[in-house]
Design a protein around this motif. Sequence first.
Motif, mmCIF file in Angstrom:
data_model
loop_
_atom_site.group_PDB
_atom_site.id
_atom_site.type_symbol
_atom_site.label_atom_id
_atom_site.label_comp_id
_atom_site.label_asym_id
_atom_site.label_seq_id
_atom_site.Cartn_x
_atom_site.Cartn_y
_atom_site.Cartn_z
ATOM 1 N N GLY A 48 0.671 -0.965 0.083
ATOM 2 C CA GLY A 48 0.324 0.151 -0.108
ATOM 3 C C GLY A 48 0.794 1.987 -0.087
ATOM 4 O O GLY A 48 0.274 2.996 0.141
ATOM 5 N N ARG A 91 -12.773 2.528 -5.755
ATOM 6 C CA ARG A 91 -12.037 1.316 -5.729
ATOM 7 C C ARG A 91 -10.720 1.486 -4.493
ATOM 8 O O ARG A 91 -9.995 1.045 -3.003
ATOM 9 C CB ARG A 91 -11.691 1.615 -6.947
ATOM 10 C CG ARG A 91 -12.136 0.556 -7.434
ATOM 11 C CD ARG A 91 -11.790 0.264 -9.454
ATOM 12 N NE ARG A 91 -10.231 1.504 -10.159
ATOM 13 C CZ ARG A 91 -11.788 2.275 -11.295
ATOM 14 N NH1 ARG A 91 -12.219 1.855 -10.999
ATOM 15 N NH2 ARG A 91 -10.862 2.888 -10.992
ATOM 16 N N ALA A 94 -12.067 0.942 -1.237
ATOM 17 C CA ALA A 94 -11.950 -0.713 -1.092
ATOM 18 C C ALA A 94 -10.124 -1.269 -0.745
ATOM 19 O O ALA A 94 -9.845 -1.458 0.352
ATOM 20 C CB ALA A 94 -12.693 -1.400 -2.203
ATOM 21 N N ARG A 95 -9.582 -0.450 -1.234
ATOM 22 C CA ARG A 95 -8.330 -0.219 -1.695
ATOM 23 C C ARG A 95 -7.623 -0.397 -0.023
ATOM 24 O O ARG A 95 -7.014 -1.165 0.943
ATOM 25 C CB ARG A 95 -7.378 -0.210 -3.104
ATOM 26 C CG ARG A 95 -5.953 -0.341 -2.375
ATOM 27 C CD ARG A 95 -5.226 -0.004 -3.912
ATOM 28 N NE ARG A 95 -4.803 1.878 -3.745
ATOM 29 C CZ ARG A 95 -6.106 2.115 -4.608
ATOM 30 N NH1 ARG A 95 -6.255 1.679 -5.889
ATOM 31 N NH2 ARG A 95 -5.843 3.615 -4.272
ATOM 32 N N ASP A 96 -8.103 1.227 0.422
ATOM 33 C CA ASP A 96 -7.941 1.575 1.906
ATOM 34 C C ASP A 96 -7.978 0.502 2.845
ATOM 35 O O ASP A 96 -7.356 0.512 3.729
ATOM 36 C CB ASP A 96 -8.737 3.154 2.277
ATOM 37 C CG ASP A 96 -8.012 3.771 1.484
ATOM 38 O OD1 ASP A 96 -6.855 3.495 0.636
ATOM 39 O OD2 ASP A 96 -8.335 5.203 0.810
ATOM 40 N N LYS A 97 -9.463 0.646 2.498
ATOM 41 C CA LYS A 97 -9.763 -1.036 3.687
ATOM 42 C C LYS A 97 -8.567 -1.979 3.924
ATOM 43 O O LYS A 97 -8.364 -2.820 4.466
ATOM 44 C CB LYS A 97 -10.958 -1.190 3.443
ATOM 45 C CG LYS A 97 -11.629 -0.629 3.855
ATOM 46 C CD LYS A 97 -14.003 -0.317 3.549
ATOM 47 C CE LYS A 97 -14.592 0.016 3.792
ATOM 48 N NZ LYS A 97 -16.078 -0.078 3.790
ATOM 49 N N GLU A 98 -8.614 -2.922 2.199
ATOM 50 C CA GLU A 98 -7.838 -3.580 2.478
ATOM 51 C C GLU A 98 -6.590 -3.615 2.988
ATOM 52 O O GLU A 98 -5.677 -4.691 3.887
ATOM 53 C CB GLU A 98 -7.599 -4.517 0.642
ATOM 54 C CG GLU A 98 -6.572 -5.471 0.601
ATOM 55 C CD GLU A 98 -6.450 -5.039 -0.912
ATOM 56 O OE1 GLU A 98 -5.545 -6.385 -1.392
ATOM 57 O OE2 GLU A 98 -7.070 -4.766 -2.046
ATOM 58 N N VAL A 99 -5.655 -2.584 2.436
ATOM 59 C CA VAL A 99 -4.412 -2.165 3.203
ATOM 60 C C VAL A 99 -3.965 -2.136 4.394
ATOM 61 O O VAL A 99 -3.426 -2.824 5.487
ATOM 62 C CB VAL A 99 -3.990 -0.831 2.151
ATOM 63 C CG1 VAL A 99 -2.754 -0.563 3.402
ATOM 64 C CG2 VAL A 99 -3.607 -0.797 0.812
ATOM 65 N N THR A 100 -5.448 -1.030 5.591
ATOM 66 C CA THR A 100 -5.773 -1.427 6.875
ATOM 67 C C THR A 100 -5.875 -3.101 7.497
ATOM 68 O O THR A 100 -4.594 -2.647 8.451
ATOM 69 C CB THR A 100 -6.711 -0.519 7.048
ATOM 70 O OG1 THR A 100 -6.797 0.455 6.427
ATOM 71 C CG2 THR A 100 -6.467 -0.142 8.710
ATOM 72 N N LEU A 101 -6.374 -3.994 7.045
ATOM 73 C CA LEU A 101 -6.759 -4.585 7.416
ATOM 74 C C LEU A 101 -5.076 -5.996 7.194
ATOM 75 O O LEU A 101 -5.597 -6.572 8.622
ATOM 76 C CB LEU A 101 -7.956 -5.483 6.530
ATOM 77 C CG LEU A 101 -8.229 -7.287 6.911
ATOM 78 C CD1 LEU A 101 -9.096 -7.472 8.484
ATOM 79 C CD2 LEU A 101 -9.043 -7.589 6.402
ATOM 80 N N TYR A 102 -4.649 -5.532 6.313
ATOM 81 C CA TYR A 102 -3.190 -6.370 5.939
ATOM 82 C C TYR A 102 -2.318 -6.048 6.922
ATOM 83 O O TYR A 102 -1.978 -6.829 8.076
ATOM 84 C CB TYR A 102 -2.682 -5.425 4.596
ATOM 85 C CG TYR A 102 -1.433 -6.775 4.193
ATOM 86 C CD1 TYR A 102 -1.384 -7.677 3.922
ATOM 87 C CD2 TYR A 102 -0.221 -5.515 4.911
ATOM 88 C CE1 TYR A 102 0.483 -8.918 3.993
ATOM 89 C CE2 TYR A 102 0.787 -6.063 4.147
ATOM 90 C CZ TYR A 102 1.608 -7.321 4.153
ATOM 91 O OH TYR A 102 2.721 -7.419 4.164
ATOM 92 N N GLN A 105 -3.949 -7.353 10.061
ATOM 93 C CA GLN A 105 -3.528 -8.380 10.123
ATOM 94 C C GLN A 105 -2.359 -9.082 11.133
ATOM 95 O O GLN A 105 -1.582 -10.553 11.312
ATOM 96 C CB GLN A 105 -4.039 -9.563 9.561
ATOM 97 C CG GLN A 105 -5.661 -9.768 9.461
ATOM 98 C CD GLN A 105 -6.112 -9.644 8.038
ATOM 99 O OE1 GLN A 105 -5.446 -10.204 6.954
ATOM 100 N NE2 GLN A 105 -7.142 -10.428 7.801
#
Length: 149
Positions: A48, A91, A94-102, A105
């Motif tokens: 990200g 988009r 959605a990418r911001d959420k994916e990066v934050t979750l990554y 985790q």
Amino acid sequence: MADKISKEARSKNMSAIRSKGTQLEDRVSKELWRRGYRFRKNVKALFGKPDIAIKKFKVVIFLDSCFWHGCDIHYRIPKSNYDYWFNKIERNRARDKEVTLYYQQHGWAVIRIWDHEVKEDFDTVVNRIEQAIQARRLDVRDHNHDHKP
């Protein structure tokens, strides 16, 4: 709906928009540096490409523009080319959420700051970042002490 300016003019406007080295990023990073924090900016090797990263303490900071990241308070979809902008910003969200979750985790602290927060109360934003870094610094120190004989 057609764009109100020519394709060439729109291209010139869009090419002037910077993804790094923004005033927002410069202002926050200069203050963190002044306070003694050492970090890297726009680290391509990290997922990200965070605006600011402190690997030692597993902290990533994203300074999000209200327009490009779809702030619920300030974002307004442009009337021209509505579908394009709606999809583009969705988009990005959605990418911001994916990066934050990554990062969550993988045990990193993720700090997301809206540009309006910096403009409205710069000191509070930097203090919030500093508190998060200090908490991580303590976590790392305690974690390292746990593993020593």
